[in-house]
Scaffold this motif. Structure first.
Motif, PDB file in Angstrom:
ATOM      1  N   LEU A 194       2.311  -7.803  -5.799  1.00  0.00           N
ATOM      2  CA  LEU A 194       1.118  -8.565  -5.450  1.00  0.00           C
ATOM      3  C   LEU A 194       1.400  -9.797  -4.611  1.00  0.00           C
ATOM      4  CD1 LEU A 194      -0.608  -8.277  -8.929  1.00  0.00           C
ATOM      5  CD2 LEU A 194      -1.329  -7.157  -6.807  1.00  0.00           C
ATOM      6  N   VAL A 244      -0.780  -2.392 -13.387  1.00  0.00           N
ATOM      7  CA  VAL A 244      -1.758  -2.790 -12.368  1.00  0.00           C
ATOM      8  C   VAL A 244      -1.957  -1.633 -11.400  1.00  0.00           C
ATOM      9  CG1 VAL A 244      -2.331  -4.499 -10.590  1.00  0.00           C
ATOM     10  CG2 VAL A 244      -0.915  -5.161 -12.553  1.00  0.00           C
ATOM     11  N   GLY A 245      -3.220  -1.293 -11.119  1.00  0.00           N
ATOM     12  CA  GLY A 245      -3.526  -0.240 -10.149  1.00  0.00           C
ATOM     13  C   GLY A 245      -4.508   0.759 -10.725  1.00  0.00           C
ATOM     14  N   GLY A 262      -4.600   4.208  -9.179  1.00  0.00           N
ATOM     15  CA  GLY A 262      -4.283   5.517  -8.610  1.00  0.00           C
ATOM     16  C   GLY A 262      -3.473   6.364  -9.576  1.00  0.00           C
ATOM     17  N   ASP A 263      -2.962   7.482  -9.074  1.00  0.00           N
ATOM     18  CA  ASP A 263      -2.172   8.384  -9.925  1.00  0.00           C
ATOM     19  C   ASP A 263      -0.918   7.700 -10.465  1.00  0.00           C
ATOM     20  OD1 ASP A 263      -3.648  10.752 -10.059  1.00  0.00           O
ATOM     21  OD2 ASP A 263      -3.046  11.299  -8.037  1.00  0.00           O
ATOM     22  N   ALA A 280      -0.397   4.501 -11.175  1.00  0.00           N
ATOM     23  CA  ALA A 280      -0.733   3.566 -12.251  1.00  0.00           C
ATOM     24  C   ALA A 280      -1.080   4.335 -13.525  1.00  0.00           C
ATOM     25  CB  ALA A 280      -1.895   2.676 -11.825  1.00  0.00           C
ATOM     26  N   ARG A 318     -11.251  -2.523  -9.317  1.00  0.00           N
ATOM     27  CA  ARG A 318     -12.623  -1.993  -9.167  1.00  0.00           C
ATOM     28  C   ARG A 318     -13.110  -1.447 -10.515  1.00  0.00           C
ATOM     29  NH1 ARG A 318     -13.215   2.513  -6.148  1.00  0.00           N
ATOM     30  NH2 ARG A 318     -11.022   3.117  -6.104  1.00  0.00           N
ATOM     31  N   ARG A 344      -9.104   5.541  -8.813  1.00  0.00           N
ATOM     32  CA  ARG A 344      -8.857   6.344  -7.622  1.00  0.00           C
ATOM     33  C   ARG A 344      -8.093   7.631  -7.979  1.00  0.00           C
ATOM     34  NH1 ARG A 344      -8.268   5.373  -2.319  1.00  0.00           N
ATOM     35  NH2 ARG A 344      -8.826   3.205  -2.575  1.00  0.00           N
ATOM     36  N   ILE A 374       0.687  -0.064  -7.668  1.00  0.00           N
ATOM     37  CA  ILE A 374      -0.244  -0.193  -6.532  1.00  0.00           C
ATOM     38  C   ILE A 374       0.320   0.481  -5.282  1.00  0.00           C
ATOM     39  CG2 ILE A 374      -1.328  -2.268  -7.471  1.00  0.00           C
ATOM     40  CD1 ILE A 374       0.245  -3.918  -5.398  1.00  0.00           C
ATOM     41  N   GLY A 375       1.217   1.417  -5.490  1.00  0.00           N
ATOM     42  CA  GLY A 375       1.698   2.215  -4.369  1.00  0.00           C
ATOM     43  C   GLY A 375       3.081   1.826  -3.889  1.00  0.00           C
ATOM     44  N   SER A 433       7.446  11.171  -2.330  1.00  0.00           N
ATOM     45  CA  SER A 433       6.490  10.248  -2.964  1.00  0.00           C
ATOM     46  C   SER A 433       6.183  10.684  -4.394  1.00  0.00           C
ATOM     47  CB  SER A 433       5.188  10.205  -2.156  1.00  0.00           C
ATOM     48  OG  SER A 433       4.581  11.484  -2.164  1.00  0.00           O
ATOM     49  N   ARG A 476      10.808  10.238  -7.078  1.00  0.00           N
ATOM     50  CA  ARG A 476      11.252   8.842  -6.943  1.00  0.00           C
ATOM     51  C   ARG A 476      12.252   8.393  -7.999  1.00  0.00           C
ATOM     52  NH1 ARG A 476       5.311   7.152  -5.601  1.00  0.00           N
ATOM     53  NH2 ARG A 476       5.197   6.743  -7.800  1.00  0.00           N
TER      54      ARG A 476
HETATM   55  P1  NAP Z   1      -2.617   4.962  -4.320  1.00  0.00           P
HETATM   56  O1  NAP Z   1      -3.267   6.257  -4.577  1.00  0.00           O
HETATM   57  O2  NAP Z   1      -2.674   4.383  -2.956  1.00  0.00           O
HETATM   58  O3  NAP Z   1      -3.259   3.938  -5.357  1.00  0.00           O
HETATM   59  C1  NAP Z   1      -2.957   2.574  -5.317  1.00  0.00           C
HETATM   60  C2  NAP Z   1      -3.844   1.856  -6.331  1.00  0.00           C
HETATM   61  O4  NAP Z   1      -3.456   0.488  -6.349  1.00  0.00           O
HETATM   62  C3  NAP Z   1      -5.321   1.930  -5.982  1.00  0.00           C
HETATM   63  O5  NAP Z   1      -6.079   2.108  -7.151  1.00  0.00           O
HETATM   64  C4  NAP Z   1      -5.587   0.560  -5.360  1.00  0.00           C
HETATM   65  O6  NAP Z   1      -6.887   0.062  -5.630  1.00  0.00           O
HETATM   66  C5  NAP Z   1      -4.593  -0.315  -6.085  1.00  0.00           C
HETATM   67  N1  NAP Z   1      -4.161  -1.443  -5.246  1.00  0.00           N
HETATM   68  C6  NAP Z   1      -3.603  -1.390  -4.008  1.00  0.00           C
HETATM   69  N2  NAP Z   1      -3.325  -2.634  -3.571  1.00  0.00           N
HETATM   70  C7  NAP Z   1      -3.706  -3.478  -4.563  1.00  0.00           C
HETATM   71  C8  NAP Z   1      -3.701  -4.884  -4.706  1.00  0.00           C
HETATM   72  N3  NAP Z   1      -3.205  -5.684  -3.755  1.00  0.00           N
HETATM   73  N4  NAP Z   1      -4.185  -5.422  -5.851  1.00  0.00           N
HETATM   74  C9  NAP Z   1      -4.678  -4.622  -6.836  1.00  0.00           C
HETATM   75  N5  NAP Z   1      -4.724  -3.280  -6.755  1.00  0.00           N
HETATM   76  C10 NAP Z   1      -4.246  -2.714  -5.629  1.00  0.00           C
HETATM   77  O7  NAP Z   1      -1.039   4.984  -4.690  1.00  0.00           O
HETATM   78  P2  NAP Z   1      -0.290   5.839  -5.797  1.00  0.00           P
HETATM   79  O8  NAP Z   1      -1.028   5.825  -7.077  1.00  0.00           O
HETATM   80  O9  NAP Z   1       1.130   5.355  -5.775  1.00  0.00           O
HETATM   81  O10 NAP Z   1      -0.307   7.322  -5.216  1.00  0.00           O
HETATM   82  C11 NAP Z   1       0.207   7.614  -3.926  1.00  0.00           C
HETATM   83  C12 NAP Z   1       0.117   9.117  -3.678  1.00  0.00           C
HETATM   84  O11 NAP Z   1       1.027   9.813  -4.551  1.00  0.00           O
HETATM   85  C13 NAP Z   1      -1.269   9.661  -3.996  1.00  0.00           C
HETATM   86  O12 NAP Z   1      -1.558  10.699  -3.093  1.00  0.00           O
HETATM   87  C14 NAP Z   1      -1.129  10.206  -5.387  1.00  0.00           C
HETATM   88  O13 NAP Z   1      -2.040  11.259  -5.672  1.00  0.00           O
HETATM   89  C15 NAP Z   1       0.318  10.705  -5.373  1.00  0.00           C
HETATM   90  N6  NAP Z   1       0.872  10.698  -6.733  1.00  0.00           N
HETATM   91  C16 NAP Z   1       0.709  11.804  -7.502  1.00  0.00           C
HETATM   92  C17 NAP Z   1       1.197  11.819  -8.791  1.00  0.00           C
HETATM   93  C18 NAP Z   1       1.015  13.041  -9.626  1.00  0.00           C
HETATM   94  O14 NAP Z   1       0.334  13.945  -9.175  1.00  0.00           O
HETATM   95  N7  NAP Z   1       1.585  13.117 -10.804  1.00  0.00           N
HETATM   96  C19 NAP Z   1       1.827  10.692  -9.331  1.00  0.00           C
HETATM   97  C20 NAP Z   1       1.958   9.563  -8.532  1.00  0.00           C
HETATM   98  C21 NAP Z   1       1.460   9.583  -7.239  1.00  0.00           C
HETATM   99  P3  NAP Z   1      -8.185   0.740  -4.962  1.00  0.00           P
HETATM  100  O15 NAP Z   1      -8.414   2.015  -5.711  1.00  0.00           O
HETATM  101  O16 NAP Z   1      -9.255  -0.267  -5.168  1.00  0.00           O
HETATM  102  O17 NAP Z   1      -7.846   0.956  -3.513  1.00  0.00           O
END
Ligand code: NAP
Length: 322
Positions: A124, A163-164, A166-167, A169, A189, A193, A252-253, A296, A299
């Protein structure tokens, strides 16, 4: 003799170097800004096979480096590759040397290159964050990887935060329920996501508490630097409150470290990860990819090391064919 460069000094880079050096390919490894990569910010690694009692991240990376150097890897410490360009007769790297007096670097052509530059967990940028992450242990309780750090004794039976939304988090929160007394999933939010199935698992889990419409605005530690609480800011009302947690996990990615490849012509996916086919080959002849820079999903240090091995074997075959 054909020339091979390896970019990156995490588990993928060092493993590629061990295999390539033992195959007499005399690899040159560009170690980057922080030799050792992401594991240098991890205190204890408990899931790398072979270390029943766990091993400190920096110690594991030092051992891998020593093993790579023992077989003749040339390590260019502090050398950060700025660009990779295709030439008619190979791949040209240009780099900055952080240890040279003026920071200037060099340029060299290689027959093959293995990219193992990893990905960086996003944080952050709050005050004091760097002290949690610099590997010094001055502050403890902030992590970018629940699978890597979540099982540490300091987090057992303690309230934790992720924090987050997405998947990643959701996966981190579910993983941490095995150890924590309670997991607070803090999302900016009011809707996740994450994929429907992950969201459902999180929302139905009795040990996970959703903290909607909230962001972190401060970390609080005790006098020994251990995480004690965070300040939460309501994104709708602006109101602030403190939440007692002993660990905070960022979900958060990740950002793959591929910016230096923008002039290389190598295909990246939408999120910037290197695209590979046939194991570790990219669409550019002689260019191979290993570790988190192309992954991705998993990891992990052990999967990165496995890919480093694969990339070195494939690079060796490619150089044989030249
Ligand atoms: P992501 O989908 O981009 O989600 C990031 C989350 O962090 C979002 O909810 C976002 O909020 C939040 N965020 C981003 N910047 C922030 C900030 N400055 N302050 C607070 N919150 C913040 O990333 P990810 O979860 O790492 O996933 C990346 C990709 O990998 C995705 O396609 C995902 O499906 C995949 N993945 C899959 C699996 C699985 O299938 N088992 C596991 C991990 C990842 P908002 O929602 O408001 O934007």
């Amino acid at each position: 003799m054909p020339s091979l460069a390896i970019i990156g000094s995490g588990p993928a880079g060092w493993t590629a170097a061990i295999y390539a050096a033992r195959a007499n390919l005399a690899p040159v490894l560009f170690a980057g800004e922080q030799t050792g990569g992401q594991l240098m910010t991890t205190t204890e690694v408990e899931n790398f096979p072979g270390f029943a009692e766990g091993i400190a991240g920096p110690a594991l990376m030092a051992a891998m480096q020593a093993q790579a150097e023992r077989f003749g890897t040339v390590v260019k410490a502090g050398c950060v590759v700025r660009s990779l360009r295709r030439q008619a007769d190979g791949l040209e790297l240009a780099w900055d040397d952080l240890y040279s007096l003026d920071g200037s670097g060099g340029q060299q052509r290689f027959d093959a290159v293995i990219v193992a530059t990893g990905a960086s967990a996003r944080y952050l940028g709050l005050p004091g964050e760097a002290e949690f992450l610099d590997g010094s242990g001055r502050k403890q309780g902030l992590s970018g990887c629940a699978v890597c750090d979540g099982a540490m004794p300091m987090y057992r039976d303690q309230p934790l935060a992720v924090v987050g939304g997405g998947d990643s988090a959701c996966e981190e929160a579910l993983f941490l329920t095995k150890y924590a007394s309670r997991v607070h999933l803090i999302h900016r939010r009011d809707a996740l996501r994450a994929s429907a199935i992950m969201a459902q698992r999180v929302l139905e889990h009795p040990s996970i508490e959703m903290v909607w419409n909230s962001t972190l605005s401060a970390y609080h530690t005790d006098d020994q630097g251990r995480m004690q609480a965070v300040t939460l800011r309501d994104t709708v009302t602006g109101a602030e409150r403190d939440l007692a947690v002993r660990g905070v996990f960022m979900g958060i990615g990740h950002q793959p470290n591929t910016a230096f490849l923008k002039d290389s012509g190598v295909p990246l996916d939408e999120a910037g990860y290197l695209q590979v086919s046939d194991g570790c080959r990219t669409a550019v002849p002689g260019l191979f990819a290993a570790g988190d820079v192309r992954d991705s999903v998993y990891r992990q240090a052990i999967t990165a090391a496995g890919m480093g091995c694969m990339a070195a074997l494939e690079a060796g075959r490619y150089l044989d064919e030249l």
